[in-house]
Design an enzyme around this catalytic site. Structure first.
Site, mmCIF file in Angstrom:
data_model
loop_
_atom_site.group_PDB
_atom_site.id
_atom_site.type_symbol
_atom_site.label_atom_id
_atom_site.label_comp_id
_atom_site.label_asym_id
_atom_site.label_seq_id
_atom_site.Cartn_x
_atom_site.Cartn_y
_atom_site.Cartn_z
ATOM 1 N N THR A 216 -9.269 2.776 -6.710
ATOM 2 C CA THR A 216 -8.583 2.567 -5.434
ATOM 3 C C THR A 216 -9.524 2.106 -4.343
ATOM 4 O O THR A 216 -9.194 1.258 -3.518
ATOM 5 C CB THR A 216 -7.932 3.896 -5.003
ATOM 6 O OG1 THR A 216 -7.036 4.287 -6.020
ATOM 7 C CG2 THR A 216 -7.205 3.783 -3.701
ATOM 8 N N ASP B 47 -2.585 -1.118 -5.333
ATOM 9 C CA ASP B 47 -4.056 -1.072 -5.455
ATOM 10 C C ASP B 47 -4.543 -1.501 -6.837
ATOM 11 O O ASP B 47 -5.593 -2.143 -6.968
ATOM 12 C CB ASP B 47 -4.613 0.308 -5.090
ATOM 13 C CG ASP B 47 -4.120 1.438 -6.005
ATOM 14 O OD1 ASP B 47 -4.660 2.540 -5.894
ATOM 15 O OD2 ASP B 47 -3.219 1.188 -6.824
HETATM 16 C C1 GP9 Z 1 -7.371 9.528 -4.073
HETATM 17 C C2 GP9 Z 1 -6.681 8.332 -4.589
HETATM 18 C C3 GP9 Z 1 -7.015 8.132 -6.047
HETATM 19 O O1 GP9 Z 1 -7.832 9.348 -2.776
HETATM 20 O O2 GP9 Z 1 -6.992 7.210 -3.789
HETATM 21 O O3 GP9 Z 1 -7.744 7.049 -6.258
HETATM 22 P P1 GP9 Z 1 -7.793 6.364 -7.727
HETATM 23 O O4 GP9 Z 1 -7.980 7.508 -8.726
HETATM 24 O O5 GP9 Z 1 -6.479 5.665 -7.973
HETATM 25 O O6 GP9 Z 1 -8.975 5.442 -7.667
HETATM 26 MN MN MN Z 2 -5.382 4.168 -7.164
#
Ligand code: GP9
Ligand code: MN
Length: 618
Positions: free
Chosen positions: A296, A468
């Site tokens: 993300t 994302d």
């Molecule tokens: C937690 C969420 C998870 O802040 O953004 O991120 P990811 O595991 O999808 O990289």
């Molecule tokens: Mn994510």
């Protein structure tokens, strides 16, 4: 024969080590390869990488040789099981930089625990069987070993390992220029050299990267990068400054993959609110995620900086001390206030540190919310959006607000709380659970967007909404192909599914429609720069309203240019419309060189904090 048997017994620890570890590494290589796999071609580099360790054991005292080999076997086994687990989620392999972020996995433990498979522990079977066997047979030496013999055995094995490995490394470096130094495609290295050689290389590059950070970039390379920034700017200025003075609200939706948009399950729309919203927006339906190991955080990094993710690990950790010409900083230069909103722990992905470097005035994280309803990893999207809009109503205008959702996070197992959405034949399946989670997220997004309208915020704001990264990992590919009514998904079909929706809603819906330009997360910031007439132009993506050709570069040097798809993991080109493989020609080779150069420019900028240097020279 008489002499061989005692020799074998004397060196049974080394023989077992070489045999067992070679088998493990080759079997692991097979598990990493979804397509054609050649045991023979992998045997050479794997054998070479293992005998280098075996050679070292000859210079150790007899007493500690077997324990040394056992510990090496244990470490290699831990890396294999960890790499396999990591690969299932990130489609990549672990590197030292990733290990530095390792504790991040703690927060997404539901992901990790659902990725480790019982069968993985077969790799550790020998580690359980060997010690009792060795003690039972009172493992001892039958032939006293002369030091000179052991030294020559060390020298011989080490030389053999290095020579064989040199040949393998050299031929890979000819096949994929810059791969061994930039490691832009780690999986390809594992497939061609084996995981031990990969980790040797990763360790060497980690040390070298640390060293190279201290060695300045050459003037010519700096010039090359600055020239790239200039030539990368659009020659036209369609819609330039059109939304200047308006607010920007950017919503990054967790695991929103494009295949759910305008699609039904059990005769019901999966994302009815986003489907409606797409009709009111400029909807980019050919938009790819470009994340790498940073998950993300990579998506955020690209949408706010238009720089590529780190070549290994997460930029949010590795470069959190850098200067950035980020979108928040750009907006601040125009007198905007800038805010980030995310209902999760502020330190996750090191956000609380790097957001300050990006120029966010404030970051509303878990501690700023009333955690009155939990879904999945944390605060529910419903409560997050309701509390966020109350905060936004008090912000100084104009503002840039960046919101990151959470509830539709892998492995989508909080099914009880996603609400009542019957997915028919997909009930109690991984894919069905995802559909429920994203339907829930869609409902909350619909509520939030309606509130923006009711509160009179929408008419003064541009709203950018995008996913994302993927939701369905490769090891659930079968479920996805079945959902799409196909028996299986070819490389091209799988690639085309690695899209996330991106929608730009304009005040008064002055611009809307479906835009199929080949685009990606790197293009968001340049597009906002044009619309809001932002000051910084040190970005690597393109302005989507002033670009004719599509061009998307992925961290592993794969790329799509609208007509061709280059899949770096297999070093293969495909014609996108026919799906046929295409042999490399001068045009495509030239494209690949440009792609690798751009990735390298981005790496140099991060490694040497060049944006700070360029700014200081202005
Ligand atoms: C937690 C969420 C998870 O802040 O953004 O991120 P990811 O595991 O999808 O990289
Ligand atoms: Mn994510």
């Amino acid at each position: 024969m008489k002499k061989i048997k005692p020799l074998i017994i004397t060196y049974i620890d080394i023989i077992l080590f070489v045999f067992l570890v070679c088998v493990k590494v080759i079997v692991y290589g097979r598990q990493m390869e979804s397509g054609y796999f050649s045991y023979i071609s992998l045997l050479s580099p794997v054998f070479a990488s293992v005998i280098i360790i075996a050679a070292l054991s000859f210079i150790l005292s007899d007493k500690i040789r077997a324990p040394f080999l056992y510990i090496c076997n244990l470490i290699i086994t831990i890396f294999i099981i960890s790499d396999l687990t990591y690969f299932r989620y990130f489609k990549d392999v672990i590197s030292i930089s990733v290990l530095i972020n390792g504790f991040q996995l703690g927060a997404v433990k539901s992901s990790v625990s659902s990725l480790i498979k019982l069968t993985d522990f077969f790799y550790a079977l020998d580690l359980i069987i060997i010690p009792p066997l060795f003690t039972k047979y009172k493992y001892r030496k039958t032939i006293p070993q002369k030091k000179s013999v052991k030294f020559f055995a060390f020298l011989g094995l080490l030389t053999m390992g290095i020579v064989i490995n040199f040949q393998n490394f050299y031929s890979l470096s000819k096949d994929q220029p810059k791969l061994l130094t930039t490691m832009y495609n780690k999986v390809y290295i594992v497939k061609n050299l084996g995981t031990i050689n990969y980790h040797y290389l990763d360790f060497y590059n980690f040390l070298y990267a640390d060293l190279s950070k201290k060695t300045p970039v050459s003037k010519s390379e700096e010039k090359e990068i600055q020239t790239f920034f200039q030539t990368n700017l659009s020659s036209t200025n369609n819609l330039k400054g059109m939304t200047k003075g308006k607010n920007l609200i950017m919503i990054q939706v967790e695991a929103l993959q494009e295949f759910v948009i305008n699609v039904k399950v059990n005769n019901k729309e999966i994302t009815p609110n986003l489907n409606k919203w797409a009709n009111r927006s400029e909807y980019f339906n050919n938009f790819y995620y470009q994340i790498s190991a940073g998950g993300t955080s990579d998506a955020e990094f690209m949408s706010n900086n238009s720089l590529y993710p780190a070549s290994s690990g997460a930029a949010y950790f590795l470069y959190c001390g850098n200067e950035f010409n980020s979108m928040p900083k750009s907006f601040k230069n125009l007198g905007y206030s800038t805010f980030a909103f995310h209902g999760f722990r502020e330190s996750f992905w090191n956000r609380n540190v790097i957001y300050k470097r990006f120029g966010f005035d404030n970051f509303y994280s878990e501690k700023d919310y009333n955690i009155d309803e939990n879904i999945g990893l944390g605060l529910s999207d419903k409560s997050f959006f309701n509390q966020s809009i109350d905060k936004m109503k008090k912000l100084n205008k104009p503002y840039y607000s960046f919101l990151i959702t959470l509830s539709s996070h892998f492995p989508y197992d909080d099914v009880e709380n996603y609400g009542d959405f019957n997915v028919g034949a997909y009930e109690d399946t991984f894919l069905g659970n995802y559909l429920k989670s994203i339907h829930y997220a869609d409902t909350q997004l619909g509520m939030f967007l309606s509130k923006l309208e009711e509160e009179g915020i929408l008419k003064d704001s541009v709203v950018v909404l995008y996913g994302d990264h993927y939701a369905i990992p490769k090891d659930h590919q079968q479920e996805l192909s079945k959902f799409l009514g196909k028996n299986y998904l070819s490389d091209i079909e799988w690639m085309k599914l690695q899209k996330v929706p991106m929608m730009i809603h304009f005040p008064g819906e002055s611009i809307k429609g479906v835009n199929s330009i080949c685009s990606g997360q790197m293009d968001i910031y340049p597009t906002m720069c044009n619309l809001f007439n932002l000051p910084y132009t040190t970005f690597m993506g393109k302005d989507l309203f002033n670009s004719s050709e599509g061009n998307i570069i992925f961290r592993n040097s794969s790329f799509i240019d609208g007509n061709y798809y280059y899949m770096s993991q297999k070093n293969t080109y495909y014609n996108i419309s026919t799906g046929e493989k295409v042999s490399e020609n001068a045009f495509l080779k030239n494209k690949k060189t440009h792609v690798v150069n751009q990735l390298q420019y981005s790496d140099e900028i991060l490694k040497h904090n060049l944006l700070k240097k360029f700014e200081s020279k202005k």
